[in-house]
Design a protein around this motif. Sequence first.
Motif, mmCIF file in Angstrom:
data_model
loop_
_atom_site.group_PDB
_atom_site.id
_atom_site.type_symbol
_atom_site.label_atom_id
_atom_site.label_comp_id
_atom_site.label_asym_id
_atom_site.label_seq_id
_atom_site.Cartn_x
_atom_site.Cartn_y
_atom_site.Cartn_z
ATOM 1 N N THR A 83 10.607 -19.758 -6.139
ATOM 2 C CA THR A 83 10.660 -19.738 -4.684
ATOM 3 C C THR A 83 11.204 -21.054 -4.119
ATOM 4 N N THR A 84 11.016 -22.146 -4.855
ATOM 5 C CA THR A 84 11.463 -23.452 -4.341
ATOM 6 C C THR A 84 12.967 -23.653 -4.463
ATOM 7 N N THR A 85 13.586 -23.000 -5.455
ATOM 8 C CA THR A 85 15.031 -23.180 -5.664
ATOM 9 C C THR A 85 15.805 -21.871 -5.507
ATOM 10 N N PHE A 86 15.125 -20.842 -5.027
ATOM 11 C CA PHE A 86 15.702 -19.504 -4.954
ATOM 12 C C PHE A 86 16.990 -19.466 -4.134
ATOM 13 N N VAL A 87 16.967 -20.049 -2.945
ATOM 14 C CA VAL A 87 18.112 -19.954 -2.032
ATOM 15 C C VAL A 87 19.360 -20.563 -2.652
ATOM 16 N N LYS A 88 19.215 -21.738 -3.249
ATOM 17 C CA LYS A 88 20.361 -22.437 -3.813
ATOM 18 C C LYS A 88 20.889 -21.742 -5.060
ATOM 19 N N ASN A 114 0.818 -1.224 0.000
ATOM 20 C CA ASN A 114 0.000 0.000 0.000
ATOM 21 C C ASN A 114 0.849 1.270 0.000
ATOM 22 N N GLY A 115 1.948 1.231 -0.735
ATOM 23 C CA GLY A 115 2.795 2.407 -0.862
ATOM 24 C C GLY A 115 3.762 2.616 0.283
ATOM 25 N N GLY A 116 3.742 1.729 1.284
ATOM 26 C CA GLY A 116 4.663 1.832 2.412
ATOM 27 C C GLY A 116 5.664 0.698 2.411
ATOM 28 N N TYR A 117 6.701 0.830 3.226
ATOM 29 C CA TYR A 117 7.761 -0.167 3.277
ATOM 30 C C TYR A 117 7.900 -0.692 4.712
ATOM 31 N N TYR A 118 7.843 -2.017 4.832
ATOM 32 C CA TYR A 118 7.868 -2.675 6.130
ATOM 33 C C TYR A 118 9.139 -3.518 6.244
ATOM 34 N N PRO A 119 10.035 -3.208 7.180
ATOM 35 C CA PRO A 119 11.282 -3.971 7.312
ATOM 36 C C PRO A 119 11.030 -5.421 7.723
ATOM 37 N N ILE A 120 11.807 -6.319 7.136
ATOM 38 C CA ILE A 120 11.782 -7.728 7.495
ATOM 39 C C ILE A 120 13.173 -8.087 8.014
ATOM 40 N N LEU A 121 13.244 -8.633 9.226
ATOM 41 C CA LEU A 121 14.526 -8.961 9.844
ATOM 42 C C LEU A 121 14.970 -10.373 9.486
ATOM 43 N N GLN A 122 16.231 -10.681 9.818
ATOM 44 C CA GLN A 122 16.789 -11.980 9.479
ATOM 45 C C GLN A 122 16.119 -13.119 10.236
ATOM 46 N N ASN A 123 15.408 -12.799 11.337
ATOM 47 C CA ASN A 123 14.663 -13.832 12.057
ATOM 48 C C ASN A 123 13.236 -13.968 11.536
ATOM 49 N N GLY A 124 12.913 -13.233 10.453
ATOM 50 C CA GLY A 124 11.593 -13.324 9.842
ATOM 51 C C GLY A 124 10.572 -12.352 10.395
ATOM 52 N N ALA A 125 10.921 -11.575 11.417
ATOM 53 C CA ALA A 125 9.973 -10.632 12.021
ATOM 54 C C ALA A 125 9.665 -9.494 11.051
ATOM 55 N N LEU A 126 8.377 -9.188 10.914
ATOM 56 C CA LEU A 126 7.928 -8.085 10.077
ATOM 57 C C LEU A 126 7.607 -6.902 10.978
ATOM 58 N N LEU A 127 8.333 -5.796 10.789
ATOM 59 C CA LEU A 127 8.158 -4.619 11.641
ATOM 60 C C LEU A 127 7.111 -3.678 11.064
ATOM 61 N N GLY A 128 6.839 -2.634 11.814
ATOM 62 C CA GLY A 128 5.861 -1.655 11.368
ATOM 63 C C GLY A 128 6.375 -0.815 10.208
ATOM 64 N N LEU A 132 6.137 -15.299 0.870
ATOM 65 C CA LEU A 132 6.914 -14.287 1.594
ATOM 66 C C LEU A 132 7.898 -14.960 2.551
ATOM 67 N N SER A 133 7.440 -15.986 3.267
ATOM 68 C CA SER A 133 8.315 -16.695 4.203
ATOM 69 C C SER A 133 9.444 -17.401 3.472
ATOM 70 N N ALA A 134 9.130 -18.007 2.317
ATOM 71 C CA ALA A 134 10.155 -18.733 1.551
ATOM 72 C C ALA A 134 11.283 -17.796 1.133
ATOM 73 N N VAL A 135 10.922 -16.597 0.668
ATOM 74 C CA VAL A 135 11.938 -15.660 0.194
ATOM 75 C C VAL A 135 12.711 -15.045 1.366
ATOM 76 N N THR A 136 12.008 -14.621 2.430
ATOM 77 C CA THR A 136 12.705 -13.994 3.551
ATOM 78 C C THR A 136 13.613 -14.987 4.273
ATOM 79 N N GLU A 137 13.166 -16.227 4.416
ATOM 80 C CA GLU A 137 14.023 -17.246 5.024
ATOM 81 C C GLU A 137 15.236 -17.520 4.142
ATOM 82 N N GLY A 138 15.005 -17.463 2.829
ATOM 83 C CA GLY A 138 16.118 -17.658 1.902
ATOM 84 C C GLY A 138 17.137 -16.538 1.982
ATOM 85 N N LEU A 139 16.654 -15.297 2.093
ATOM 86 C CA LEU A 139 17.567 -14.157 2.189
ATOM 87 C C LEU A 139 18.434 -14.246 3.450
#
Length: 255
Positions: free
Chosen positions: A211-216, A127-141, A164-171
């Motif tokens: 998303t299934t092979t992204f990390v590798k 919705n036009g805003g940006y929400y930080p995602i941490l390395q532990n998967g937490a989505l901030l405000g 979303l979880s697949a990509v953030t966990e991969g990152l």
Amino acid sequence: MDRKKVVPLEDRLPQLKKERKQKANRRFIFYASFFFLLILVVIYFQSPLSKVSQISVSGEQLASSGQVIQASGISDQTHIWDVRPATAENRIEKLPTVQTASVRTVFPNRVTIQIKEYDRKAYLEKNGGYYPILQNGALLGKLPGSGLPVDAPILYGFSRQAELSAVTEGLAKIPQQVIHSISDIHYIPGPTNNDNLVLYMNDGNRVVASTTTFVKNIQLYPEIAANLPKGAHGTIHLSVGSYFVPDSAKSSAQN
């Protein structure tokens, strides 16, 4: 000669009395000092001086110092001897942004808190805003302001938690060098998980991935990009196998 060395008892009495008096004085000074110190300790523990007067926090960027202090359970009403560093550290580490915390008491009434926060691995655009995602998967405000974040990839089009979880966990598993080469990641919904990600790289290339092979597969990008023809830009497909389609070939096909 032996008789000359013998000192009569009456001649030694003054010296003995003096030594005994010195020992008694030293004993008195010792007990008086101990008693005085004990009184000072009691006064200190019963006075406002024993309450925490200052709490300093370092290492905070995502969480505010106020949030860290509140989470620790320590306040200006806490007596310094009631501070339990291990307990306070466990409380602080329950904050979603904090990876580790170290709490120390500094005589007479100060507390220092040092924290290490989780790294920001991505930002979710919504919705036009940006929400930080941490390395532990937490989505901030939502980030304040409207500036475009530049310290981590931006995720677009992610409406389902699974992708979303697949990509953030991969990152979180990808080396920082590779993450810094990604500008943004777009999710393209489709009937299968193949070719459902498009990554726009900072060097001008695009990467089509799954998303299934992204990390590798994304970890192969630095080597693949290094072997591309000099000055060439295009799309690198990494879903099944890997191949490069230069932009010039795409333009020729359209013509």
